[in-house]
Scaffold this motif. Structure first.
Motif, PDB file in Angstrom:
ATOM      1  N   ARG A 137       0.847  -1.197   0.000  1.00 19.58           N
ATOM      2  CA  ARG A 137       0.000   0.000   0.000  1.00 19.58           C
ATOM      3  C   ARG A 137       0.881   1.244   0.000  1.00 19.58           C
ATOM      4  NH1 ARG A 137      -3.767  -0.789   5.068  1.00 19.58           N
ATOM      5  NH2 ARG A 137      -1.824  -1.668   5.890  1.00 19.58           N
ATOM      6  N   GLU A 138       0.255   2.358  -0.322  1.00 21.02           N
ATOM      7  CA  GLU A 138       0.985   3.624  -0.403  1.00 21.02           C
ATOM      8  C   GLU A 138       0.608   4.519   0.763  1.00 21.02           C
ATOM      9  OE1 GLU A 138       2.218   6.844  -3.859  1.00 21.02           O
ATOM     10  OE2 GLU A 138       0.166   6.037  -3.857  1.00 21.02           O
ATOM     11  N   ASP A 139       1.631   4.928   1.503  1.00 23.40           N
ATOM     12  CA  ASP A 139       1.463   5.874   2.597  1.00 23.40           C
ATOM     13  C   ASP A 139       2.105   7.197   2.172  1.00 23.40           C
ATOM     14  OD1 ASP A 139       0.827   6.944   5.035  1.00 23.40           O
ATOM     15  OD2 ASP A 139       1.879   5.438   6.228  1.00 23.40           O
ATOM     16  N   GLY A 171       6.325   3.599   0.177  1.00 19.83           N
ATOM     17  CA  GLY A 171       5.882   2.256  -0.170  1.00 19.83           C
ATOM     18  C   GLY A 171       5.902   1.362   1.063  1.00 19.83           C
ATOM     19  N   ARG A 172       4.746   0.807   1.395  1.00 21.67           N
ATOM     20  CA  ARG A 172       4.625   0.032   2.634  1.00 21.67           C
ATOM     21  C   ARG A 172       4.248  -1.403   2.278  1.00 21.67           C
ATOM     22  NH1 ARG A 172       1.704   2.070   8.158  1.00 21.67           N
ATOM     23  NH2 ARG A 172       1.333   0.053   9.135  1.00 21.67           N
ATOM     24  N   TYR A 202      12.329  -3.943   7.894  1.00 23.18           N
ATOM     25  CA  TYR A 202      13.489  -3.398   7.182  1.00 23.18           C
ATOM     26  C   TYR A 202      13.039  -2.112   6.492  1.00 23.18           C
ATOM     27  CZ  TYR A 202      15.834  -7.942   7.670  1.00 23.18           C
ATOM     28  OH  TYR A 202      16.433  -9.092   8.156  1.00 23.18           O
ATOM     29  N   ALA A 203      13.880  -1.077   6.532  1.00 24.78           N
ATOM     30  CA  ALA A 203      13.534   0.205   5.916  1.00 24.78           C
ATOM     31  C   ALA A 203      14.649   0.643   4.980  1.00 24.78           C
ATOM     32  CB  ALA A 203      13.292   1.270   6.988  1.00 24.78           C
ATOM     33  N   SER A 204      14.284   1.448   3.993  1.00 22.85           N
ATOM     34  CA  SER A 204      15.284   1.998   3.070  1.00 22.85           C
ATOM     35  C   SER A 204      16.137   3.030   3.798  1.00 22.85           C
ATOM     36  CB  SER A 204      14.593   2.642   1.876  1.00 22.85           C
ATOM     37  OG  SER A 204      13.829   3.763   2.280  1.00 22.85           O
ATOM     38  N   PRO A 205      17.372   3.265   3.335  1.00 21.97           N
ATOM     39  CA  PRO A 205      18.225   4.247   4.022  1.00 21.97           C
ATOM     40  C   PRO A 205      17.583   5.632   4.133  1.00 21.97           C
ATOM     41  CG  PRO A 205      19.519   2.941   2.475  1.00 21.97           C
ATOM     42  CD  PRO A 205      18.086   2.569   2.243  1.00 21.97           C
ATOM     43  N   SER A 262      14.339   6.535  -2.396  1.00 16.30           N
ATOM     44  CA  SER A 262      13.071   5.825  -2.203  1.00 16.30           C
ATOM     45  C   SER A 262      12.753   5.668  -0.715  1.00 16.30           C
ATOM     46  CB  SER A 262      13.131   4.444  -2.855  1.00 16.30           C
ATOM     47  OG  SER A 262      13.244   4.546  -4.253  1.00 16.30           O
ATOM     48  N   LEU A 263      11.495   5.942  -0.380  1.00 17.02           N
ATOM     49  CA  LEU A 263      10.991   5.700   0.965  1.00 17.02           C
ATOM     50  C   LEU A 263      10.225   4.388   0.930  1.00 17.02           C
ATOM     51  CD1 LEU A 263       9.719   9.286   1.914  1.00 17.02           C
ATOM     52  CD2 LEU A 263      11.947   8.249   2.386  1.00 17.02           C
ATOM     53  N   LEU A 264      10.803   3.344   1.511  1.00 18.29           N
ATOM     54  CA  LEU A 264      10.245   2.003   1.394  1.00 18.29           C
ATOM     55  C   LEU A 264      10.460   1.264   2.704  1.00 18.29           C
ATOM     56  CD1 LEU A 264       8.937   0.132  -0.767  1.00 18.29           C
ATOM     57  CD2 LEU A 264      11.231  -0.684  -1.294  1.00 18.29           C
ATOM     58  N   ILE A 265       9.460   0.473   3.099  1.00 18.83           N
ATOM     59  CA  ILE A 265       9.562  -0.302   4.333  1.00 18.83           C
ATOM     60  C   ILE A 265       8.891  -1.652   4.119  1.00 18.83           C
ATOM     61  CG2 ILE A 265       7.425   0.679   5.298  1.00 18.83           C
ATOM     62  CD1 ILE A 265       8.823   0.545   8.067  1.00 18.83           C
ATOM     63  N   VAL A 266       9.515  -2.719   4.652  1.00 24.30           N
ATOM     64  CA  VAL A 266       8.967  -4.074   4.605  1.00 24.30           C
ATOM     65  C   VAL A 266       8.726  -4.497   6.054  1.00 24.30           C
ATOM     66  CG1 VAL A 266       9.285  -6.447   3.855  1.00 24.30           C
ATOM     67  CG2 VAL A 266      10.226  -4.586   2.489  1.00 24.30           C
ATOM     68  N   ILE A 267       7.455  -4.685   6.414  1.00 19.80           N
ATOM     69  CA  ILE A 267       7.058  -4.939   7.802  1.00 19.80           C
ATOM     70  C   ILE A 267       6.621  -6.394   7.948  1.00 19.80           C
ATOM     71  CG2 ILE A 267       5.481  -4.266   9.656  1.00 19.80           C
ATOM     72  CD1 ILE A 267       5.152  -1.570   8.233  1.00 19.80           C
TER      73      ILE A 267
END
Length: 727
Positions: A73-75, A83-84, A110-113, A149-154
């Motif tokens: 989903r997009e936050d 990007g979530r 994990y999150a993008s730098p 990029s703002l990205l996170i994998v939860i």
């Protein structure tokens, strides 16, 4: 003869060495630009490839791996997209997203730098509290489309991901997102291919013109030298070999240096957001075919240009001295230009049906206009030169005007690449500026930007109860109002309903018609109205206030006075209602929808900013070659009393007139073509581009003029009396 040609190039005196160095430097710059444009196209493809794994929900499934629950989903944060990805592995062999050492367990992420840095600099209540668990690592580059990029994998439990609307997958998608059906993350493949093709043509054309101009440096002097060799017995074939060796040597040295220029430019190019985001430097790569085509194509092109330039010598050595004024270009060259404009104008009120028919109709008109501009350029240059000569009050203007009108093709040749760049940029700027303005892009201080809404759509289940709405929303400092929109019982109106008393209290979301008690409204209290204005009168609803407030809750709308309050309210709503779409403002949705338009505009700006200096370099090389060819006439003029400043004025006008004329005509035709397209396709009137467009044009022209001015000091050195005596 090959060894003799090499000896003449390397040991032919100061003039030969200077010519070799100038041609090699010009070719190096041109090759560097050429490689940069090719690598830029490769980088766009590589960036699009990095989006592929985010579309894994539509990837073909197999039994090779354990399944994994998956949702994307997009936050948003401060209008930036996040990007979530939320996952839950159902076995040890579940697919692992690229850039991660393993699938995160429940309570890990994990999150993008870039997101890690943002989390560290932002209060948790505004951003960090949205992401459950603890950070266990950073997403590596191979899993990120861009360094920014703002990205996170939860990691979550399977039940949680299923409740969030996820689905099971068994493998990561590896195909490029531009080439799949149904991809929702990434760049539009067809549109980007079309745009990149235009970008490639618009960038390569001026670069190739520049390289061709460089390899023709001092053509007249070389013709005289080769003609003298013919008169003492050299055959046409021997002359051709010598000319080919000279051109190949200079072009080969320049090509090799051009690869060095590209490698030096690559870190700077990677930081330019061609597609809205910067690239990884490694993405700006060249495949073996690119390297071979440039490495062998440029020297080969230099040989062809040299041989074509010596056609008079091969016919007869006396042909060099029997020069006559070439025939002036005819007005028939304007026919394609006029034809393209007529074609676009004809479709006003007759818009073709279907995307393919529209592409064929409009694209053919644009291409016809572009061809017409290049074809009509010499005639327009001649017309401008004649006006300059007819109105000249000083010798410099008269000489420059007469020389340009005698050979307008040569005057226009150096700036012909500029026509393509400015035309493409003007069309893109005019179209995008008008489109965004007519679609009502909201002001940053309007209610469309300061309010966010969380809507409970029917597909997400029934709306929440009043007790489930976070009580702390109204207590956040900077929250102006919290409004509950209920489901409209009348299916003929807007999907929401509020009381007129509530609208009067809010004062920023419109009003009721006179005498009404309730109003039918959109879920976000904004709807499809002009978002640059807060005034709006909603239609009356048939429901009474009591009936309206008894309906299920459709949405929660929070209006704020600060970005901090805005993000805190978003975080609170996400924690209370983690399923479905995340709360966002209309301004963020509009910006997201216009993102590709902004990307195309940035590409157009890159074309213009790159092509204007290249056109200036082409003119500078052309000037340097012309000065070398006219050393004796200019030195004779100085001996007769002509001031050096007058000669400098001649050279400057011969360069500035084609450059200015090409710029004005290309921009004018581009904006006119954009206007005709907008009228035919959308019914919009063209709006003037913003100041940034004119600033970029002015800055690019200033750089070009500065490059031209750098050649003028050569006049003093090459027009002294000793030149007339020694020639």
């Amino acid at each position: 003869m090959i060894r003799f040609g090499i000896r003449m190039s390397l040991a032919g005196g100061r003039e030969a060495a200077t010519r070799l160095a100038v041609i090699a430097a010009a070719v190096a710059l041109g090759v560097g630009m050429l490689l940069a444009s090719v690598a830029g196209m490769n980088a766009v493809g590589a960036q699009n490839q990095r989006y592929a794994w985010l579309n894994s929900a539509i990837a073909p499934q197999s039994a090779e791996h354990d399944p994994m629950w998956w949702t994307v989903r997009e936050d948003y944060f401060h209008a930036r997209s996040i990007g979530r990805v939320e996952v839950a592995a159902l076995g040890p062999d579940a697919p692992v997203p690229p850039g991660l050492p393993r699938v995160p367990a429940a309570g890990e992420y994990y999150a993008s730098p870039a997101l890690v840095d943002l989390l560290g600099s932002t209060p948790p209540a505004e951003l960090g509290d949205r992401f459950p668990g603890r950070q266990v690592g950073v997403i590596a580059d191979e899993g990120l489309p861009s360094p920014d990029s703002l990205l996170i994998v939860i990691g979550r439990t399977p039940a949680e991901v299923e409740q969030l609307g996820g689905r099971q997958i068994t493998q990561m998608m590896a195909a490029e997102s531009a080439g799949c059906d149904g991809c929702f993350i990434g760049l539009n493949g067809d549109a980007m291919t079309l745009v990149l093709s235009v970008v490639a043509a618009a960038l390569l054309f001026p670069v190739l013109i520049f390289i061709g101009t460089a390899t023709r440096l001092a053509t007249t002097r070389r013709e005289q030298r080769f003609a003298a060799m013919r008169l003492i017995g050299a055959t046409p074939r021997q002359i051709s070999v010598i000319a080919a060796v000279e051109s190949t040597l200079a072009a080969a040295v320049g090509t090799l240096a051009g690869f060095g220029v590209f490698l030096g430019m690559r870190p700077v190019l990677a930081a330019i957001p061609f597609t809205g985001e910067p690239f990884f430097a490694a993405d700006l790569s060249l495949d073996p075919v690119d390297v071979l085509v440039v490495a062998f194509g440029i020297p080969l092109g230099a040989v062809v240009a040299a041989l074509l330039a010596l056609r008079r010598v091969r016919i007869s050595p006396l042909g060099v001295s029997r020069r006559v004024t070439p025939r002036p270009p005819g007005a028939w060259r304007l026919i394609p230009l006029v034809g393209g404009l007529v074609e676009l104008a004809w479709f006003i009120g007759r818009r073709p049906d279907g995307t393919n028919a529209q592409l064929t109709a409009y694209l053919s008109g644009f291409v016809l206009i572009l061809i017409g501009l290049v074809l009509a350029g010499p005639w327009l240059t001649m017309a401008g030169a004649r006006v300059l000569a007819g109105r000249a009050s000083r010798p410099a203007a008269l000489i420059a005007g007469r020389r340009l009108s005698d050979d307008p093709r040569a005057g226009f040749r150096a700036v012909s690449g500029l026509i393509v760049a400015l035309f493409v940029t003007s069309v893109a700027t005019g179209t995008i500026t008008t489109f965004v303005a007519n679609r009502g892009a909201p002001r940053t201080d309007s209610v469309a930007a300061t309010s966010l809404s969380k809507t409970f759509w029917q597909e997400d289940g029934a709306g929440p109860a009043l007790s489930q709405i976070p009580a702390g929303l109204a207590a956040i400092p900077g929250v102006r109002s919290v409004t509950l929109v209920h489901v409209n019982p009348d299916p003929e109106g807007w999907q929401g309903v509020v009381t007129c008393a509530e609208l009067a209290r809010l004062a920023r979301f419109g009003t009721c018609p006179p005498g009404a008690q309730t109003a039918a409204v959109s879920s976000d209290l904004l709807g499809r109205r002009d978002l640059t204005k807060d005034e709006h009168v909603w239609a009356a609803s048939t429901a009474t206030p009591a009936v309206a407030e008894a309906q299920p809750i459709l949405s929660v709308v929070v209006d704020t006075t600060s970005r901090s309050a805005f993000e805190q309210a978003r975080t609170m709503l996400e924690l209370a209602f983690p399923a479905g779409r995340f709360p966002a403002s209309v301004a963020e949705w509009e910006a997201n929808n216009a993102r590709q338009l902004v990307q195309f505009q940035q590409l157009a700006n890159v074309i213009m900013l790159a092509s204007l200096p290249v056109a200036g370099c082409s003119l500078a090389v052309s000037i340097a070659g012309g000065l070398s060819d006219r050393r004796r006439p200019f030195s004779m003029l100085r001996l007769t009393g002509v001031q050096l400043n007058t000669l400098r004025g001649v050279v400057a006008l011969e360069s500035v007139v084609p450059l200015a004329a090409a710029s004005v005509v290309a921009i004018g035709m581009g904006l006119l073509a954009s206007h005709l397209f907008l009228r035919a396709q959308l019914g919009y009137e063209l709006l003037a581009p913003g100041p940034s467009f004119y600033f970029m044009v002015g800055a690019g022209l200033a750089v070009s003029l500065g490059i031209i001015a750098s050649t003028l000091p050569l006049l003093r050195r090459i027009t002294g009396p000793e030149v007339a005596r020694n020639e």
